[in-house]
Design an enzyme around this catalytic site. Structure first.
Site, mmCIF file in Angstrom:
data_model
loop_
_atom_site.group_PDB
_atom_site.id
_atom_site.type_symbol
_atom_site.label_atom_id
_atom_site.label_comp_id
_atom_site.label_asym_id
_atom_site.label_seq_id
_atom_site.Cartn_x
_atom_site.Cartn_y
_atom_site.Cartn_z
ATOM 1 N N GLY A 85 0.649 -1.230 -0.048
ATOM 2 C CA GLY A 85 0.095 0.021 -0.055
ATOM 3 C C GLY A 85 0.781 1.231 0.073
ATOM 4 N N LYS A 86 2.008 1.259 -0.516
ATOM 5 C CA LYS A 86 2.884 2.416 -0.508
ATOM 6 C C LYS A 86 2.025 3.633 -1.297
ATOM 7 C CE LYS A 86 6.306 0.814 -2.721
ATOM 8 N NZ LYS A 86 5.598 -0.639 -2.953
ATOM 9 N N THR A 87 1.479 3.353 -2.462
ATOM 10 C CA THR A 87 0.718 4.490 -3.184
ATOM 11 C C THR A 87 -0.311 5.170 -2.459
ATOM 12 O OG1 THR A 87 1.642 3.496 -5.255
ATOM 13 C CG2 THR A 87 -0.047 4.875 -5.337
ATOM 14 N N LYS B 279 7.779 9.561 -8.588
ATOM 15 C CA LYS B 279 7.977 8.530 -8.545
ATOM 16 C C LYS B 279 9.102 8.377 -9.531
ATOM 17 C CE LYS B 279 6.604 3.781 -8.570
ATOM 18 N NZ LYS B 279 6.328 3.092 -7.309
ATOM 19 N N GLU C 214 8.075 8.090 -4.060
ATOM 20 C CA GLU C 214 7.777 6.766 -3.803
ATOM 21 C C GLU C 214 8.638 5.875 -4.522
ATOM 22 O OE1 GLU C 214 3.891 3.519 -4.612
ATOM 23 O OE2 GLU C 214 3.623 5.851 -4.977
ATOM 24 N N GLY C 215 8.919 4.819 -3.946
ATOM 25 C CA GLY C 215 9.895 3.788 -4.402
ATOM 26 C C GLY C 215 9.227 2.630 -5.051
ATOM 27 N N ALA C 216 10.198 1.557 -5.523
ATOM 28 C CA ALA C 216 9.346 0.390 -6.265
ATOM 29 C C ALA C 216 9.653 -0.504 -5.327
ATOM 30 C CB ALA C 216 9.713 0.391 -7.587
ATOM 31 N N GLY C 217 8.633 -1.191 -5.166
ATOM 32 C CA GLY C 217 8.825 -2.484 -4.100
ATOM 33 C C GLY C 217 9.345 -2.178 -2.934
#
Length: 203
Positions: A15-17, A33, A99-102
């Site tokens: 649920g980062k986004t 991003k 916001e990162g990825a994974g």
């Protein structure tokens, strides 16, 4: 004081986004991003813009990769070479949510990971935790690797309901400088939900 924060998670799909959207709404921040890997027609930048009714400055991704996989694999398929030196924080006088990825050790290339990107950008972290079997281990490992790299863990966000015993163990590993935030469980996510949650945040 304007704040920049890097939102990462203990894994993929935590649920980062959604959490990034809430923080962006809370601070009336810009959003960035750095790497979008797959889902280019429904990117995280597009999701955040939609959840904030378009009332947000979205900085363009440095890399837009077509294949939904780890950035290093997607970049390889696209014939792209990701380099840490390609990333610079967007210039803004506003708060900035990145916001990162994974998770932290998701590779960008054969040498560098999201963790290295955070170190290169030199900003503190908001770590998103979601309750599932194994979340304690993933949380403690993420907290430990941030500590070993001397990266400030400014916020820890429990996204959704969390088992009380799991929360207790995870909290024990935090320093007094880390602020803890609980995000409610959302079955449906709309702009109204995001605003209501942001309006109730107290740090």
């Amino acid at each position: 004081m304007k704040e920049s924060i890097f939102v990462t998670g203990i894994g993929t799909g935590v649920g980062k986004t959604i959490c990034a959207a809430v923080l962006t709404q809370y601070w009336k921040a810009d959003y960035w991003k750095p790497v979008q890997s797959g889902d280019l027609s429904a990117s995280d930048s597009m999701t955040v813009s939609h959840l904030l009714n378009g009332d947000v400055l979205i900085h363009p991704e440095r890399y837009r990769l077509t294949f939904p996989a780890s950035p290093h694999k997607s970049a390889l398929r696209d014939g792209v070479s990701i380099q840490l030196t390609d990333f610079k924080l967007p210039i803004t006088a506003n708060h900035l949510v990145v916001e990162g990825a994974g998770g932290l050790l998701v590779p960008l290339n054969d040498e560098d990971s999201i963790l290295d990107l955070i170190m290169s950008l030199d900003i503190p972290v908001a770590l998103v935790v979601r309750d599932y079997l194994g979340c304690i281990n993933h949380s403690l490992l993420s907290i430990e690797v941030l500590r070993n790299r001397h990266i400030p863990l400014k916020y820890l966000i429990f996204n959704g309901a969390i088992d009380i015993d799991s929360e207790r163990v995870i909290r024990r590993s935090l320093t007094k400088d880390t602020k803890v935030l609980h995000m409610p469980e959302l079955e449906v996510v709309t702009a109204i939900h995001i605003k209501n949650i942001a309006d109730q945040i107290i740090f």
